[in-house]
Design a protein around this motif. Sequence first.
Motif, PDB file in Angstrom:
ATOM      1  N   TYR A   1       0.824  -1.204   0.000  1.00 30.71           N
ATOM      2  CA  TYR A   1       0.000   0.000   0.000  1.00 30.71           C
ATOM      3  C   TYR A   1       0.865   1.264   0.000  1.00 30.71           C
ATOM      4  O   TYR A   1       1.949   1.285   0.587  1.00 30.71           O
ATOM      5  N   THR A   2       0.350   2.304  -0.615  1.00 28.36           N
ATOM      6  CA  THR A   2       1.066   3.580  -0.680  1.00 28.36           C
ATOM      7  C   THR A   2       0.988   4.304   0.668  1.00 28.36           C
ATOM      8  O   THR A   2       0.272   3.862   1.587  1.00 28.36           O
ATOM      9  N   GLU A   3       1.686   5.421   0.762  1.00 27.59           N
ATOM     10  CA  GLU A   3       1.703   6.199   2.008  1.00 27.59           C
ATOM     11  C   GLU A   3       0.362   6.860   2.286  1.00 27.59           C
ATOM     12  O   GLU A   3       0.121   7.312   3.408  1.00 27.59           O
ATOM     13  N   ASP A   4      -0.522   6.938   1.287  1.00 30.40           N
ATOM     14  CA  ASP A   4      -1.877   7.469   1.489  1.00 30.40           C
ATOM     15  C   ASP A   4      -2.879   6.377   1.848  1.00 30.40           C
ATOM     16  O   ASP A   4      -4.049   6.669   2.140  1.00 30.40           O
ATOM     17  N   GLU A   5      -2.425   5.116   1.824  1.00 35.67           N
ATOM     18  CA  GLU A   5      -3.313   3.984   2.101  1.00 35.67           C
ATOM     19  C   GLU A   5      -2.950   3.239   3.376  1.00 35.67           C
ATOM     20  O   GLU A   5      -3.764   2.485   3.916  1.00 35.67           O
ATOM     21  N   PHE A   6      -1.709   3.441   3.856  1.00 34.04           N
ATOM     22  CA  PHE A   6      -1.251   2.703   5.035  1.00 34.04           C
ATOM     23  C   PHE A   6      -0.320   3.572   5.878  1.00 34.04           C
ATOM     24  O   PHE A   6       0.558   4.258   5.349  1.00 34.04           O
ATOM     25  N   CYS A   7      -0.516   3.554   7.195  1.00 24.85           N
ATOM     26  CA  CYS A   7       0.376   4.221   8.144  1.00 24.85           C
ATOM     27  C   CYS A   7       0.826   3.207   9.190  1.00 24.85           C
ATOM     28  O   CYS A   7      -0.006   2.500   9.775  1.00 24.85           O
ATOM     29  N   HIS A   8       2.136   3.130   9.385  1.00 24.85           N
ATOM     30  CA  HIS A   8       2.687   2.255  10.426  1.00 24.85           C
ATOM     31  C   HIS A   8       2.351   2.885  11.775  1.00 24.85           C
ATOM     32  O   HIS A   8       2.833   3.977  12.098  1.00 24.85           O
ATOM     33  N   TYR A   9       1.541   2.190  12.583  1.00 27.07           N
ATOM     34  CA  TYR A   9       0.942   2.816  13.770  1.00 27.07           C
ATOM     35  C   TYR A   9       0.847   1.825  14.919  1.00 27.07           C
ATOM     36  O   TYR A   9       0.510   0.652  14.724  1.00 27.07           O
ATOM     37  N   ASN A  10       1.167   2.300  16.125  1.00 25.19           N
ATOM     38  CA  ASN A  10       1.039   1.503  17.347  1.00 25.19           C
ATOM     39  C   ASN A  10      -0.177   2.007  18.108  1.00 25.19           C
ATOM     40  O   ASN A  10      -0.183   3.128  18.617  1.00 25.19           O
ATOM     41  N   MET A  11      -1.228   1.186  18.187  1.00 27.52           N
ATOM     42  CA  MET A  11      -2.482   1.623  18.816  1.00 27.52           C
ATOM     43  C   MET A  11      -2.421   1.620  20.338  1.00 27.52           C
ATOM     44  O   MET A  11      -3.365   2.064  21.000  1.00 27.52           O
ATOM     45  N   PHE A  12      -1.313   1.146  20.929  1.00 28.93           N
ATOM     46  CA  PHE A  12      -1.208   1.141  22.391  1.00 28.93           C
ATOM     47  C   PHE A  12      -0.586   2.422  22.943  1.00 28.93           C
ATOM     48  O   PHE A  12      -0.690   2.691  24.136  1.00 28.93           O
ATOM     49  N   ASN A  13       0.099   3.191  22.089  1.00 23.85           N
ATOM     50  CA  ASN A  13       0.671   4.465  22.560  1.00 23.85           C
ATOM     51  C   ASN A  13       0.433   5.605  21.571  1.00 23.85           C
ATOM     52  O   ASN A  13       1.066   6.656  21.679  1.00 23.85           O
TER      53      ASN A  13
END
Length: 502
Positions: free
Chosen positions: A228-240
């Motif tokens: 996925y492109t940068e407009d379709e996916f973000c590397h993200y930690n939902m705990f912090n």
Amino acid sequence: MAASGEGAPEGLCGPERPGAGGLALLGLAPSAPSCPHGPALLFVKTSQGKEEGRRFYACSACRDRKDCNFFQWEDEKVSETRLAAREEYNRNHQPPFTHRQNVERYKNFVLLPLSKRRFCQQCQQLLLPAEWEKHSDHQFLCDISTAQLKSPSQLLYPLENKKTNAQYLFAGRSCQFLLDLIIDLGFRRVLSVGTPRLHEMIQSKASQEDFRVRSLLLDIDFRYSQFYTEDEFCHYNMFNHYFFGGEAARETCRKFLYQGSGERVIMVTDPPFGGLVEALASSFKKLMAMWKETEKEDHNQEMPVFWIFPYFFESRILEFFPSFSMMDYQVDYDNHALYKHGKTGRRQSPVRIFTNLTPSMIVLPVEEGYRFCAVCQRYVSSGNQHCEICNSCTSKDGRRWKHCVLCKKCVKPSWFHCNNCNCCALQNHTCEKTDAVCFVCGKADHKRSTCPSLSHTRTACQADKKERQKTLKRVKMGICKRSAMKHAIFSRKKVKNKKKKT
């Protein structure tokens, strides 16, 4: 997350269970140190009847030290050498390619003929021809089709650590239901937080002319950046609430949440069931606040949310989101042995949808046995019968519950009222209501690991061990001395014998 006390750092909250033994989450401190998963969370050890214990930082995403062994006392002074080593460690544990590099690699990959499209199963990576030799001793898939590239959740191995990743992927039935429900409710943008299968389904339909729904995937699994492109996916930690891509990724999310041209947004999240509810609630509130910042109109509305979680966490979720209610729809998963559709009794999937939308708006499929309760003004499962005394459809697990007059509420069908406990419980339960106690001394103010008696025992054992080691050392030295003396006597005798012969 609960509001912080007066003078507390922003984002911190009080212990989850004041006075209870164990660990309590305090939240995300402004100056928190970082591990490969982003800023660490602040915890404190608690004991019944005692003052608050020492505070420490630990990894936000991994509850198991085997997955991430980061640990630091809050008041600990870390040397420059150790800080430099930590930064080096964090850098070495980042993915081999950046998101932008993965996008370029994908563009080159799709240009390859089918016979040259390979996927390394061991490295979970799309391979370009120049990289084949490096992965020659690995197992890989060949002839990767366009359909496979559009369904990465079926190409990648699921990460099944229940406290960190827990990629139990939606079954086709549940995924299609969620998408149909989202469209029927008039939403055109879906913030998919930890729901790769739903995001994948939306992306696969994007080329259709009459399909206008868009999705942005926020997930801790960086492998999806290959597809996925940068407009379709973000590397993200939902705990912090940490965006690994920095301010650029945060801005991508902010722009997506902006409801331009009347395109309504909904957040759909499916967190790991072993994760900390308070940490998740804190991150979701920050995403909701980000949505509110984009709203031009000044009103008290919340961003619509579907939080998919087991029903037995209902009280914890309502503690942080009182406006939420639980739907009866049973969510099932492809790669989970128990959470399957069609099971009955206690084997039914316990996973439900929690939402801040009006319950009557959530239409559940009648063909699967759901029906509309005119009194409760919501759809319920076939086994969830309306209780006239409670004035509600009370079942949580899909079975028909029964009303207990003494408890003044409905309970599970397998429970019976116990006069000793003065409440309903399983028929073969233990009546004694005892608090958690130490297994060594039986006291309730601490656990086995911090038992003073155990400390004394350990000290005594260590002293005995040292004494045994000293004794063994003396014995060995005595044996060595005796051997040396025998050797010396034998050598002298040999010399005397030689002299006599000469």
